[in-house]
Scaffold this active site. Sequence first.
Site, PDB file in Angstrom:
ATOM      1  N   ASP A  87      47.244  58.126  89.620  1.00 12.45           N
ATOM      2  CA  ASP A  87      46.653  58.271  90.955  1.00 12.45           C
ATOM      3  C   ASP A  87      46.598  56.936  91.672  1.00 12.45           C
ATOM      4  OD1 ASP A  87      44.606  57.465  89.055  1.00 12.45           O
ATOM      5  OD2 ASP A  87      43.122  57.833  90.631  1.00 12.45           O
ATOM      6  N   GLU A 179      41.839  57.789  87.646  1.00 17.06           N
ATOM      7  CA  GLU A 179      41.258  56.507  87.233  1.00 17.06           C
ATOM      8  C   GLU A 179      40.523  55.859  88.399  1.00 17.06           C
ATOM      9  OE1 GLU A 179      41.202  52.071  86.517  1.00 17.06           O
ATOM     10  OE2 GLU A 179      42.011  53.243  88.192  1.00 17.06           O
TER      11      GLU A 179
END
Length: 415
Positions: A87, A179
């Site tokens: 991400d 994350e």
Amino acid sequence: MEKKRLTEALLSRFLCYARIDSMSDEKIADKGTKPSTACQLDMFKQLRRDLISLGIEDIEDGGYYLLARIKANVKGVPCIGLMAHVDTAHDVEGNGVKPIVHENYDGNDIILDGVTITRADNPELGDYVGSTVVTSDGTTLLGADDKAGVAEIMVVAQQLMEDTSLHHGEVEFIFTSDEETGHGMDRFPYEHLHCSTCYTLDGGARYIIETECFNASHAKVLFEGKSYHFGAARNRMINALNLASKFLQALPAGEQPDTTEGREGYFGPEQLQGTVAHAQLDLLVRDFDLDQLERRENLLRQIAASLQQTYPGSKVSVVISRQYYNMLEIAKQHPSAVQNVLEAGRRLSQPLSFAVIRGGTDGARMANEADIPCPNLYTGGYNYHSLYEWCALDAMADATALVLGILAVAAVTQA
């Protein structure tokens, strides 16, 4: 793999991954949805295709993580993990990335769409004159955090599959989601892992190794006021937004992200929303020392109690949740993880140095939750979470070489 082919592979993979939308959403992640955005699945699908194309068969797709392995070709060597997250941050727009490749960088300021990456603010650019630098078009972040790390791990996998003369133990490739929201390792099945040491490729500037990070908390401060019509509010209204403003003013001015550096902790106001009757303030609380983190948490509670006492009839409450802990102690308990990095750097003549992470990684959670040391390696990216983000291809190549060197060192010293 010769350097020209290595850099071509890195650039090709990085550009491919950077163009795939994968921005995470903190609000959705906070509700327990993983991944928080469907577009992160597109990254997993691409990585799965790429792993299969390399001939890797041992792949576990957990829906919100991807786990793959290459078997050892040397006996008696513990498994090593390599981890990166798919991400991108949500601080500025992270979807619709249009990477620009600046070949033979001329050393001047880089002028983009509404944004200029200046040499004055980025002295490290001077190290890459004549080589390749990659930026976004200036309207989004670039996504080198952490797609540079993803690309480097994939090129390591490619090299290991193509060159069987490279000695290594079992290698585990770990790709996580969310994350950037702090939820990367939520519900992660640590029991599925084979690795006893893991390296996150989630660092930045070339040659920097990180073994220490913040202890981290998230604080949600809730304000309840008294709402009246503004025309009849005198001596009766308690505006929740004003309470939140006074709370912010009570925070130490010298202990905030824009006034601290190095090992200094901070209070980081992140979001304020609400009405006259109800408001919510979200803060990040950070410190390298756990006792100091607790002091900061207690200060928030004290400010809340003082406000509530000053404005009878109001209610100010603080809800604190721990996010991750400093990974230094785990690194100290498993010194070979860092020793292998230093030896690999020595063999490659890379002038490695250590720095602290003024943030955290999925590796910080893995270290403390699974007792797996997880030093963070540089990836060659700069100015993360901003429109000024850029990465250097030569640094990406050095990071890839360092990982291969670590695997080689471990195959000899730990066999």
